[in-house]
Design an enzyme around this catalytic site. Sequence first.
Site, PDB file in Angstrom:
ATOM      1  N   SER A  40      95.536 113.833  32.897  1.00  0.00           N
ATOM      2  CA  SER A  40      94.174 114.368  32.972  1.00  0.00           C
ATOM      3  C   SER A  40      93.156 113.370  32.454  1.00  0.00           C
ATOM      4  O   SER A  40      93.468 112.462  31.677  1.00  0.00           O
ATOM      5  CB  SER A  40      94.057 115.648  32.132  1.00  0.00           C
ATOM      6  OG  SER A  40      95.006 116.591  32.530  1.00  0.00           O
TER       7      SER A  40
HETATM    8  N1  SAH Z   1      99.837 117.022  30.214  1.00  0.00           N
HETATM    9  C1  SAH Z   1     100.207 115.958  31.110  1.00  0.00           C
HETATM   10  C2  SAH Z   1      99.598 116.055  32.504  1.00  0.00           C
HETATM   11  C3  SAH Z   1     100.179 117.132  33.232  1.00  0.00           C
HETATM   12  S1  SAH Z   1     100.153 117.075  34.992  1.00  0.00           S
HETATM   13  C4  SAH Z   1      99.877 114.593  30.553  1.00  0.00           C
HETATM   14  O1  SAH Z   1      99.285 114.485  29.471  1.00  0.00           O
HETATM   15  O2  SAH Z   1     100.249 113.629  31.217  1.00  0.00           O
HETATM   16  C5  SAH Z   1     100.946 118.651  35.175  1.00  0.00           C
HETATM   17  C6  SAH Z   1     102.423 118.631  34.899  1.00  0.00           C
HETATM   18  O3  SAH Z   1     102.884 119.974  34.943  1.00  0.00           O
HETATM   19  C7  SAH Z   1     103.206 117.878  35.959  1.00  0.00           C
HETATM   20  O4  SAH Z   1     103.973 116.875  35.362  1.00  0.00           O
HETATM   21  C8  SAH Z   1     104.081 118.953  36.599  1.00  0.00           C
HETATM   22  O5  SAH Z   1     105.346 118.482  37.010  1.00  0.00           O
HETATM   23  C9  SAH Z   1     104.189 119.965  35.478  1.00  0.00           C
HETATM   24  N2  SAH Z   1     104.552 121.325  35.868  1.00  0.00           N
HETATM   25  C10 SAH Z   1     104.139 122.035  36.948  1.00  0.00           C
HETATM   26  N3  SAH Z   1     104.704 123.253  36.940  1.00  0.00           N
HETATM   27  C11 SAH Z   1     105.490 123.331  35.828  1.00  0.00           C
HETATM   28  C12 SAH Z   1     106.339 124.334  35.266  1.00  0.00           C
HETATM   29  N4  SAH Z   1     106.511 125.522  35.856  1.00  0.00           N
HETATM   30  N5  SAH Z   1     106.992 124.061  34.121  1.00  0.00           N
HETATM   31  C13 SAH Z   1     106.853 122.850  33.511  1.00  0.00           C
HETATM   32  N6  SAH Z   1     106.077 121.860  33.993  1.00  0.00           N
HETATM   33  C14 SAH Z   1     105.392 122.098  35.134  1.00  0.00           C
END
Ligand code: SAH
Length: 230
Positions: A62
């Site tokens: 993000s």
């Molecule tokens: N917080 C992260 C950015 C997240 S992007 C950072 O600092 O880099 C969103 C993430 O959520 C992705 O990696 C995606 O694979 C994950 N995601 C999506 N659905 C999910 C779920 N049900 N459980 C765990 N992770 C999930």
Amino acid sequence: MNIQSANKRIRLIMELRNQGITDTNVLSALERVPRDYFVPEYSKDQAWDNIALPIGLGQTISQPYIVAFMTQSLKLSDRDKVLEIGTGCGYQAAVLSHLSRRVYTIERHKNLLKSAERRFNDLNLRNITAIAADGMKGWPSINGIDQAPFDKIIVTAAAREKPPQELLYQIKIGGLMIIPVGDAGEQVLKLYKRESCDAYAVRDVMPVRFVPLLPDVTNEKNDMEMVVNS
Ligand code: SAH
């Protein structure tokens, strides 16, 4: 760190302050966590710009402003136990680790999780526990040990219509959860406060753009296919 990168860091922190991030603990956590260490080689030059960047497998880290804003809205204390859904590259978890007692984080892509764990280890962030699982189901009981409820929950992928029920259950009474909700193009960041066993106060905070929450865990083979196809 070279002078150019130190200057970029300071510029970013000043920009965040101008954008309304007033919590000095949050600002100093963002200053301390080396964002360049969390992004792919080809975007290292932009690591200290106030923009979202790709981290592989179609996912993104993000924008620093959003990380700072979501973190600030959780009003963290160093006694807090925090749950993050969507570890991604691990950047948000690293920021949280400086501001809370313990961070539990869940990622559905095993390959992303592995690299995030390597970074936590290299940066000596010892208060983060990361697992590969479907975060929509909350933090699972592991060997009969429950970590829920959590003082604070942060979800960094968007729920379609409403927050997963299990995550609402895992907020401690008096605790907070920040989560993007809505379909692509019309997501809103929502702040939930659990006021009693069955009462939640909710506030719309701002429009945002996140990747969607998806069910299940992906295995290594599927990850490879996604890399080849993307
Ligand atoms: N917080 C992260 C950015 C997240 S992007 C950072 O600092 O880099 C969103 C993430 O959520 C992705 O990696 C995606 O694979 C994950 N995601 C999506 N659905 C999910 C779920 N049900 N459980 C765990 N992770 C999930």
